[in-house]
Structure formats: structure tokens, C-alpha cells
Design a protein around this motif. Structure first.
Motif, PDB file in Angstrom:
ATOM      1  N   ILE A 177       0.836  -1.204   0.000  1.00 33.33           N
ATOM      2  CA  ILE A 177       0.000   0.000   0.000  1.00 33.33           C
ATOM      3  C   ILE A 177       0.868   1.249   0.000  1.00 33.33           C
ATOM      4  O   ILE A 177       0.606   2.223  -0.732  1.00 33.33           O
ATOM      5  CB  ILE A 177      -0.945  -0.016   1.215  1.00 33.33           C
ATOM      6  N   GLU A 178       1.939   1.233   0.787  1.00 34.27           N
ATOM      7  CA  GLU A 178       2.870   2.365   0.809  1.00 34.27           C
ATOM      8  C   GLU A 178       3.547   2.542  -0.546  1.00 34.27           C
ATOM      9  O   GLU A 178       3.791   3.681  -0.979  1.00 34.27           O
ATOM     10  CB  GLU A 178       3.909   2.145   1.903  1.00 34.27           C
ATOM     11  N   LEU A 179       3.855   1.440  -1.207  1.00 28.26           N
ATOM     12  CA  LEU A 179       4.465   1.505  -2.535  1.00 28.26           C
ATOM     13  C   LEU A 179       3.565   2.246  -3.514  1.00 28.26           C
ATOM     14  O   LEU A 179       4.019   3.158  -4.227  1.00 28.26           O
ATOM     15  CB  LEU A 179       4.750   0.092  -3.048  1.00 28.26           C
ATOM     16  N   GLN A 180       2.286   1.875  -3.569  1.00 28.73           N
ATOM     17  CA  GLN A 180       1.372   2.521  -4.505  1.00 28.73           C
ATOM     18  C   GLN A 180       1.161   3.991  -4.153  1.00 28.73           C
ATOM     19  O   GLN A 180       1.084   4.849  -5.035  1.00 28.73           O
ATOM     20  CB  GLN A 180       0.031   1.789  -4.533  1.00 28.73           C
ATOM     21  N   SER A 181       1.098   4.277  -2.860  1.00 28.62           N
ATOM     22  CA  SER A 181       0.960   5.676  -2.428  1.00 28.62           C
ATOM     23  C   SER A 181       2.160   6.499  -2.871  1.00 28.62           C
ATOM     24  O   SER A 181       2.020   7.627  -3.359  1.00 28.62           O
ATOM     25  CB  SER A 181       0.804   5.730  -0.907  1.00 28.62           C
ATOM     26  N   GLN A 182       3.348   5.934  -2.734  1.00 29.76           N
ATOM     27  CA  GLN A 182       4.562   6.626  -3.160  1.00 29.76           C
ATOM     28  C   GLN A 182       4.595   6.795  -4.675  1.00 29.76           C
ATOM     29  O   GLN A 182       5.011   7.842  -5.183  1.00 29.76           O
ATOM     30  CB  GLN A 182       5.790   5.869  -2.682  1.00 29.76           C
ATOM     31  N   ARG A 183       4.151   5.783  -5.402  1.00 25.68           N
ATOM     32  CA  ARG A 183       4.123   5.870  -6.866  1.00 25.68           C
ATOM     33  C   ARG A 183       3.188   6.970  -7.326  1.00 25.68           C
ATOM     34  O   ARG A 183       3.445   7.626  -8.345  1.00 25.68           O
ATOM     35  CB  ARG A 183       3.691   4.529  -7.474  1.00 25.68           C
ATOM     36  N   MET A 184       2.094   7.186  -6.600  1.00 23.88           N
ATOM     37  CA  MET A 184       1.146   8.237  -6.969  1.00 23.88           C
ATOM     38  C   MET A 184       1.681   9.631  -6.629  1.00 23.88           C
ATOM     39  O   MET A 184       1.479  10.584  -7.374  1.00 23.88           O
ATOM     40  CB  MET A 184      -0.189   7.994  -6.257  1.00 23.88           C
ATOM     41  N   ARG A 185       2.398   9.743  -5.493  1.00 27.69           N
ATOM     42  CA  ARG A 185       2.928  11.036  -5.075  1.00 27.69           C
ATOM     43  C   ARG A 185       4.177  11.408  -5.866  1.00 27.69           C
ATOM     44  O   ARG A 185       4.339  12.544  -6.301  1.00 27.69           O
ATOM     45  CB  ARG A 185       3.276  11.016  -3.580  1.00 27.69           C
ATOM     46  N   GLN A 186       5.065  10.450  -5.989  1.00 25.41           N
ATOM     47  CA  GLN A 186       6.375  10.712  -6.589  1.00 25.41           C
ATOM     48  C   GLN A 186       6.811   9.498  -7.411  1.00 25.41           C
ATOM     49  O   GLN A 186       7.541   8.640  -6.928  1.00 25.41           O
ATOM     50  CB  GLN A 186       7.401  11.014  -5.486  1.00 25.41           C
ATOM     51  N   PRO A 187       6.344   9.409  -8.650  1.00 22.88           N
ATOM     52  CA  PRO A 187       6.665   8.238  -9.487  1.00 22.88           C
ATOM     53  C   PRO A 187       8.173   8.044  -9.622  1.00 22.88           C
ATOM     54  O   PRO A 187       8.933   8.999  -9.741  1.00 22.88           O
ATOM     55  CB  PRO A 187       6.033   8.592 -10.837  1.00 22.88           C
ATOM     56  N   SER A 188       8.591   6.770  -9.556  1.00 23.93           N
ATOM     57  CA  SER A 188      10.005   6.439  -9.691  1.00 23.93           C
ATOM     58  C   SER A 188      10.151   5.216 -10.580  1.00 23.93           C
ATOM     59  O   SER A 188       9.450   4.219 -10.383  1.00 23.93           O
ATOM     60  CB  SER A 188      10.621   6.156  -8.319  1.00 23.93           C
ATOM     61  N   PRO A 189      11.048   5.278 -11.554  1.00 18.86           N
ATOM     62  CA  PRO A 189      11.256   4.117 -12.425  1.00 18.86           C
ATOM     63  C   PRO A 189      11.998   2.981 -11.743  1.00 18.86           C
ATOM     64  O   PRO A 189      12.165   1.914 -12.320  1.00 18.86           O
ATOM     65  CB  PRO A 189      12.086   4.701 -13.580  1.00 18.86           C
ATOM     66  N   HIS A 190      12.447   3.223 -10.499  1.00 24.27           N
ATOM     67  CA  HIS A 190      13.275   2.227  -9.825  1.00 24.27           C
ATOM     68  C   HIS A 190      12.493   1.327  -8.878  1.00 24.27           C
ATOM     69  O   HIS A 190      13.065   0.390  -8.314  1.00 24.27           O
ATOM     70  CB  HIS A 190      14.390   2.932  -9.051  1.00 24.27           C
ATOM     71  N   SER A 191      11.199   1.585  -8.661  1.00 22.30           N
ATOM     72  CA  SER A 191      10.420   0.709  -7.784  1.00 22.30           C
ATOM     73  C   SER A 191      10.299  -0.674  -8.417  1.00 22.30           C
ATOM     74  O   SER A 191      10.411  -0.832  -9.636  1.00 22.30           O
ATOM     75  CB  SER A 191       9.027   1.296  -7.536  1.00 22.30           C
ATOM     76  N   ASP A 192      10.076  -1.685  -7.583  1.00 18.21           N
ATOM     77  CA  ASP A 192       9.962  -3.053  -8.090  1.00 18.21           C
ATOM     78  C   ASP A 192       8.833  -3.169  -9.114  1.00 18.21           C
ATOM     79  O   ASP A 192       8.979  -3.858 -10.133  1.00 18.21           O
ATOM     80  CB  ASP A 192       9.708  -4.023  -6.933  1.00 18.21           C
ATOM     81  N   ALA A 193       7.703  -2.502  -8.844  1.00 15.99           N
ATOM     82  CA  ALA A 193       6.568  -2.577  -9.763  1.00 15.99           C
ATOM     83  C   ALA A 193       6.911  -1.975 -11.114  1.00 15.99           C
ATOM     84  O   ALA A 193       6.554  -2.532 -12.169  1.00 15.99           O
ATOM     85  CB  ALA A 193       5.354  -1.869  -9.157  1.00 15.99           C
ATOM     86  N   ASP A 194       7.634  -0.862 -11.120  1.00 16.93           N
ATOM     87  CA  ASP A 194       7.981  -0.208 -12.383  1.00 16.93           C
ATOM     88  C   ASP A 194       9.099  -0.950 -13.112  1.00 16.93           C
ATOM     89  O   ASP A 194       9.138  -0.951 -14.354  1.00 16.93           O
ATOM     90  CB  ASP A 194       8.363   1.246 -12.117  1.00 16.93           C
ATOM     91  N   GLN A 195       9.979  -1.587 -12.374  1.00 17.36           N
ATOM     92  CA  GLN A 195      10.969  -2.444 -13.035  1.00 17.36           C
ATOM     93  C   GLN A 195      10.286  -3.624 -13.721  1.00 17.36           C
ATOM     94  O   GLN A 195      10.637  -3.996 -14.844  1.00 17.36           O
ATOM     95  CB  GLN A 195      11.990  -2.950 -12.018  1.00 17.36           C
ATOM     96  N   LEU A 196       9.292  -4.206 -13.042  1.00 12.80           N
ATOM     97  CA  LEU A 196       8.544  -5.312 -13.645  1.00 12.80           C
ATOM     98  C   LEU A 196       7.766  -4.839 -14.864  1.00 12.80           C
ATOM     99  O   LEU A 196       7.608  -5.594 -15.838  1.00 12.80           O
ATOM    100  CB  LEU A 196       7.593  -5.923 -12.615  1.00 12.80           C
ATOM    101  N   ALA A 197       7.279  -3.606 -14.824  1.00  9.55           N
ATOM    102  CA  ALA A 197       6.569  -3.049 -15.983  1.00  9.55           C
ATOM    103  C   ALA A 197       7.496  -2.987 -17.192  1.00  9.55           C
ATOM    104  O   ALA A 197       7.099  -3.326 -18.317  1.00  9.55           O
ATOM    105  CB  ALA A 197       6.019  -1.668 -15.645  1.00  9.55           C
TER     106      ALA A 197
END
Length: 229
Positions: A177-197
Motif C-alpha cells: 500500500i505504501e508503494l502505490q501511495s509513493q508511486r502516486m505522489r512521486q513516481p520512480s522508475p526504480h520501484s519493483d513494480a515499475d521495473q517489472l513493468a
């Protein structure tokens, strides 16, 4: 010593198991204890990356744990493919999966063995830690587990082991949940979800949902095994 480690301990009374669950849930939901306990989640998260990287044939080069409870695991190998995908995916589901594996040991009465296995895994991770805060986190965590396993009676060990496993089960959902909240506030290409994307072509938000569903399913299974089996 090995007799104690490999011996089978009786199950604690049900009220101890339920109380441990309540304390673990409070540690996840309440801010102050979560800020401290989240370091354990980070260790499990990065350990998940590391173990899957090794299993998939990648070369593990280092692990860093930071004071903001973030972490980085670096491995060498093919930058694409199933091995890389599984390595990146493993982090956010590692705490609940480790908790589920721990339940199997608790159900077989291997409480002391579970604590000593945790110490062995922490010692192995320590060899790959590449920053001071990471060393301190691993050493302090290992010292607590060792102290409980070496200096306390079996009843205290059982209560601690159940608290530890309950915490891992419950603690898998909040970081997602914190990951998605952070992605919405401050997108980062380095998160695990964005690396998987990038690796799969599927949206990062979809991977966040997969993390969440896996953790909820594993947590539900763990609760059923601990309370109703």
C-alpha cells in the motif's frame, strides 16, 4: 546444543498464539512500532530478492539496508528474462511467504530450529551487506533472535517465534500500500513494480495489485493454519 535445536517442543496454549497475533497486528498498524519493526520487513524483502537471484543463477554482489527502511539488492546476470522477473518480483511477497514457511516449522514443533535457521540466514546475509546501517540492522536482529533462543525457556521461545511469524504474515500488505501511495505522489522508475513493468510490458499498477493479492491470500492461509488447524 544440537539436541535442543532439533528437539520438538509442545505447542503453546491458544491464548499465547492469539495474543502474539494481536501484538504483531498492532506493530503493523501503529506508526511508532511500525517505523522500528519495518526494518525486519526490509531484511525479509531484500533477502527474498537475494535468494531468488541465487536460485535463478544470477551472481549476488551486494545488499544495502538504509535507515529510511528502504533497501537495494544488486545481482549480475542477464538483464531480462524469467530469472530477472522472478528476482524483482520476490521482494514484496517475501515476508508473507517466509511467514508461511515458518508456520510449517511451528506446526511441526520446531520452534528452536526456526529461530536458529533465522540466525543462519541472517549470518549469510551479513556477508553480502555493503553499508554500515545494514550491518547494524542484521547484527541487532540476529542478536535478539540469538538471545531469545539461547537464554530463554522453551515457552518464551515459542511465544517469540509465533510473534515473529505473525508479524511477517501481517507485515506483507502495508508496504505494498505504501508503494502505490509513493508511486502516486512521486513516481520512480526504480520501484519493483515499475521495473517489472519494463521487463514484462504490463502496467506497474497491475504488479502492485498482484503483490497485494498474493500477500492477502498467503496471509489468509497462514491465519487459517495457525488458528483453525
Amino acid at each position: 546444543m544440537w539436541q535442543d535445536v532439533l528437539s520438538v517442543q509442545p505447542d503453546p496454549e491458544q491464548w499465547i498464539i492469539v495474543t502474539a497475533a494481536a501484538i504483531a497486528l498492532a506493530a503493523v498498524l501503529l506508526g511508532p512500532p511500525w517505523r522500528v519493526a519495518r526494518n525486519v520487513v526490509t531484511i525479509a524483502h531484500e533477502g527474498g530478492h537475494a535468494i531468488v537471484a541465487l536460485i535463478s543463477g544470477r551472481q549476488l554482489t551486494g545488499i544495502r539496508l538504509h535507515s529510511d527502511t528502504s533497501g537495494v539488492t544488486v545481482s549480475r546476470g542477464k538483464p531480462t528474462g524469467i530469472g530477472m522477473i522472478l528476482t524483482v518480483f520476490a521482494g514484496y511477497v517475501a515476508p508473507t511467504v517466509i511467514g508461511l514457511l515458518g508456520i510449517l516449522m511451528l506446526m511441526s514443533g520446531r520452534v528452536t530450529a526456526l529461530l536458529w535457521l533465522s540466525i543462519v540466514v541472517l549470518a549469510a546475509m551479513l556477508l553480502m551487506i555493503r553499508n554500515l546501517y545494514g550491518v547494524i540492522s542484521i547484527v541487532v536482529t540476529g542478536a535478539v533472535v540469538f538471545g531469545v533462543s539461547w537464554f530463554t525457556p522453551h515457552e518464551v521461545q515459542a511465544a517469540f517465534a509465533y510473534l515473529f511469524i505473525w508479524f511477517l504474515l501481517f507485515a506483507g500488505v502495508r508496504p505494498v500500500i505504501e508503494l502505490q501511495s509513493q508511486r502516486m505522489r512521486q513516481p520512480s522508475p526504480h520501484s519493483d513494480a515499475d521495473q517489472l513493468a519494463r521487463l514484462t510490458g504490463l502496467p506497474g499498477t497491475l504488479w502492485v495489485m498482484v503483490f497485494l493479492l498474493v500477500n492477502i491470500a498467503v496471509t489468509g492461509l497462514g491465519v487459517w493454519m495457525l488458528l483453525f488447524q
